[in-house]
Scaffold this motif. Sequence first.
Motif, mmCIF file in Angstrom:
data_model
loop_
_atom_site.group_PDB
_atom_site.id
_atom_site.type_symbol
_atom_site.label_atom_id
_atom_site.label_comp_id
_atom_site.label_asym_id
_atom_site.label_seq_id
_atom_site.Cartn_x
_atom_site.Cartn_y
_atom_site.Cartn_z
ATOM 1 N N ASP A 1 1.710 -7.276 13.810
ATOM 2 C CA ASP A 1 2.199 -6.593 12.611
ATOM 3 C C ASP A 1 1.263 -6.807 11.428
ATOM 4 O O ASP A 1 0.972 -7.949 11.046
ATOM 5 C CB ASP A 1 3.598 -7.093 12.270
ATOM 6 N N ALA A 2 0.795 -5.716 10.838
ATOM 7 C CA ALA A 2 -0.277 -5.794 9.841
ATOM 8 C C ALA A 2 0.147 -6.548 8.589
ATOM 9 O O ALA A 2 -0.589 -7.415 8.095
ATOM 10 C CB ALA A 2 -0.740 -4.382 9.482
ATOM 11 N N ASP A 3 1.330 -6.244 8.033
ATOM 12 C CA ASP A 3 1.756 -6.893 6.787
ATOM 13 C C ASP A 3 1.932 -8.396 6.986
ATOM 14 O O ASP A 3 1.502 -9.203 6.154
ATOM 15 C CB ASP A 3 3.067 -6.284 6.294
ATOM 16 N N THR A 4 2.545 -8.768 8.100
ATOM 17 C CA THR A 4 2.769 -10.188 8.360
ATOM 18 C C THR A 4 1.453 -10.901 8.641
ATOM 19 O O THR A 4 1.274 -12.064 8.255
ATOM 20 C CB THR A 4 3.731 -10.374 9.541
ATOM 21 N N ALA A 5 0.522 -10.215 9.291
ATOM 22 C CA ALA A 5 -0.778 -10.806 9.579
ATOM 23 C C ALA A 5 -1.522 -11.143 8.291
ATOM 24 O O ALA A 5 -2.148 -12.208 8.180
ATOM 25 C CB ALA A 5 -1.608 -9.867 10.440
ATOM 26 N N VAL A 6 -1.455 -10.256 7.308
ATOM 27 C CA VAL A 6 -2.118 -10.519 6.023
ATOM 28 C C VAL A 6 -1.486 -11.718 5.331
ATOM 29 O O VAL A 6 -2.180 -12.564 4.759
ATOM 30 C CB VAL A 6 -2.052 -9.261 5.132
ATOM 31 N N LEU A 7 -0.151 -11.814 5.373
ATOM 32 C CA LEU A 7 0.534 -12.956 4.773
ATOM 33 C C LEU A 7 0.116 -14.250 5.459
ATOM 34 O O LEU A 7 -0.224 -15.239 4.787
ATOM 35 C CB LEU A 7 2.050 -12.770 4.888
ATOM 36 N N LEU A 8 0.115 -14.261 6.787
ATOM 37 C CA LEU A 8 -0.265 -15.471 7.508
ATOM 38 C C LEU A 8 -1.718 -15.838 7.236
ATOM 39 O O LEU A 8 -2.034 -17.023 7.048
ATOM 40 C CB LEU A 8 -0.041 -15.268 9.007
ATOM 41 N N GLN A 9 -2.599 -14.861 7.209
ATOM 42 C CA GLN A 9 -4.006 -15.133 6.928
ATOM 43 C C GLN A 9 -4.165 -15.825 5.576
ATOM 44 O O GLN A 9 -4.895 -16.811 5.440
ATOM 45 C CB GLN A 9 -4.793 -13.828 6.935
ATOM 46 N N SER A 10 -3.437 -15.324 4.560
ATOM 47 C CA SER A 10 -3.525 -15.906 3.221
ATOM 48 C C SER A 10 -2.983 -17.326 3.197
ATOM 49 O O SER A 10 -3.592 -18.234 2.613
ATOM 50 C CB SER A 10 -2.756 -15.021 2.235
ATOM 51 N N LEU A 11 -1.838 -17.541 3.834
ATOM 52 C CA LEU A 11 -1.224 -18.868 3.813
ATOM 53 C C LEU A 11 -2.028 -19.884 4.615
ATOM 54 O O LEU A 11 -2.133 -21.056 4.221
ATOM 55 C CB LEU A 11 0.208 -18.788 4.330
ATOM 56 N N LEU A 12 -2.612 -19.454 5.736
ATOM 57 C CA LEU A 12 -3.454 -20.371 6.512
ATOM 58 C C LEU A 12 -4.694 -20.775 5.728
ATOM 59 O O LEU A 12 -5.106 -21.940 5.741
ATOM 60 C CB LEU A 12 -3.854 -19.719 7.830
ATOM 61 N N GLU A 13 -5.289 -19.818 5.025
ATOM 62 C CA GLU A 13 -6.469 -20.150 4.224
ATOM 63 C C GLU A 13 -6.104 -21.101 3.092
ATOM 64 O O GLU A 13 -6.849 -22.053 2.790
ATOM 65 C CB GLU A 13 -7.101 -18.881 3.666
ATOM 66 N N GLN A 14 -4.969 -20.866 2.473
ATOM 67 C CA GLN A 14 -4.505 -21.754 1.406
ATOM 68 C C GLN A 14 -4.268 -23.165 1.924
ATOM 69 O O GLN A 14 -4.607 -24.149 1.271
ATOM 70 C CB GLN A 14 -3.212 -21.174 0.812
ATOM 71 N N ARG A 15 -3.724 -23.267 3.128
ATOM 72 C CA ARG A 15 -3.377 -24.574 3.691
ATOM 73 C C ARG A 15 -4.574 -25.289 4.287
ATOM 74 O O ARG A 15 -4.726 -26.512 4.126
ATOM 75 C CB ARG A 15 -2.302 -24.376 4.779
ATOM 76 N N THR A 16 -5.460 -24.559 5.014
ATOM 77 C CA THR A 16 -6.525 -25.202 5.795
ATOM 78 C C THR A 16 -7.931 -24.938 5.276
ATOM 79 O O THR A 16 -8.868 -25.642 5.668
ATOM 80 C CB THR A 16 -6.471 -24.726 7.258
#
Length: 500
Positions: free
Chosen positions: A31-46
């Motif tokens: 899912d494109a919208d959820t993928a963008v959210l996860l990408q942002s949160l993973l970058e913020q975290r890691t």
Amino acid sequence: MPLPLVPLPAHVIERPNPDVRIDAATTISGDADTAVLLQSLLEQRTGIRVPIGSVGTVDLRLDDTAAPESYRLDVGNGGIRLSGDAAGLSYGVHTLIQLVQGDADGWRVPSVEIADEPRFAYRGVMLDVARHFFDVTTVRAFIDRAASLKYNHLHLHLSDDQGWRLELHSRPELTARASQTAAGGAAGGFYTQEQYGEIVAYAASRHMTVVPEFDMPGHTHAVTLAYPEITAQPVLSDHIRDVAAAYGGGLPEHGTPYTGMAVGFSSLRTRDAAATTFVRDVFTEVATLTPGPYLHFGGDEALGTDPADFADFVAEVSHEIAALGKTPIAWHEAGAAPGLAPGTIGQYWNFIMPTVGSDERARAFVANGGRLVLSPADAIYLDMKPTADARLGLTWANGPTSVERAYRWEPSDVIAGITDADIFGVEAPLWTETVTDLADIDALVFPRIAAAAEAAWSPATGTLPDRTWDSFRARVGGLGALWTSAGIRFPASEEIVWTT
């Protein structure tokens, strides 16, 4: 040590399979919208920007057959699979981010299987932008903080004695004359209709519904500055004089801006036809600006209004809102009115052990075909001091409110005769008499906002082995590093077992 999951999911199984690593080889698909959210949160975290592709280590699948807001998360065998409806996928991403842990070799996610869905449909936070005004950037940050804990409603308290905060073309004097002051003499402000639309849209992108509130017939001194002919003279009591003496701001005077903290002195002229027209203009225009199904009309602490006039007024306003195709919401005092529109939702703000009459008024909403949103002030009013020596906050709701007290209450136990079927949800309000910026918000809200989130989302207290205070204080303590990476300036409460 329990996994750092807050709010606690309905079903969690830890498995002995190898962890899944998050590194340069990780990819996201689905899912494109959820993928963008996860990408942002993973970058913020890691610090790792994980690419999005057609095949991924993390696979995000939209499931239109899933129960509303539910998700399933499966971590193991070298991959991560998350499915759910659109909202559930978003909540599952936040659960996944809570599981990301750092070690000597980098970042990993433990092997688990989670099946989760909310206990209550309405899980709200309230931001009072009337006592102090907050710009759109701050509101967006507050939305992100709430969404990360699976809240799905943002209640905006847009008017009070200190100021009016939304531009209305039908009533331009409200922002021209009644928006430039705030509590303590701070600068005021207001949202243009375009800015309000931006807040509504951003909240929707985080699966949150905006609930606008214009409080009446009390808490309306700011209206006096714009339309004095429809407001009454302040009714001053000894209590109001005591508050003015303790906190400053002077006594309210009709036609003069008010920057103090006393409540209950102001009122619309409820039987005046011009006041009725004003109310209709306000809610008609707000309804066109608000795609969500709810309009909140306050109805609390109307101590300057005759009780009979109050009952007639709140009943009339509820029907006006219902006629606009919206569901009216009011604070529990409005339950004293016998003629409320059927289905009006009541918001209970009294204590965990109700004072005389407050429970009766709350039950009246249920008897009228509505349900209740629970906001017990001595548990989840986020503006209460967390400790006696805290710099920010107040203590009127049974003294300082610890994290433990914010956690140790059960929604279905507050009002006798009220069960889960009668409860629409839980809302944690933040009143802002002492709050001026995002740092102040973080200092008062965290970690108690997490306790309220668990009351709203998770199964009832004691139904799961980890649905306990001891488990919660360990689980929420494991989120310290995540919150830090998100820029949340939370106080390291001594009640919590913080880990890194």
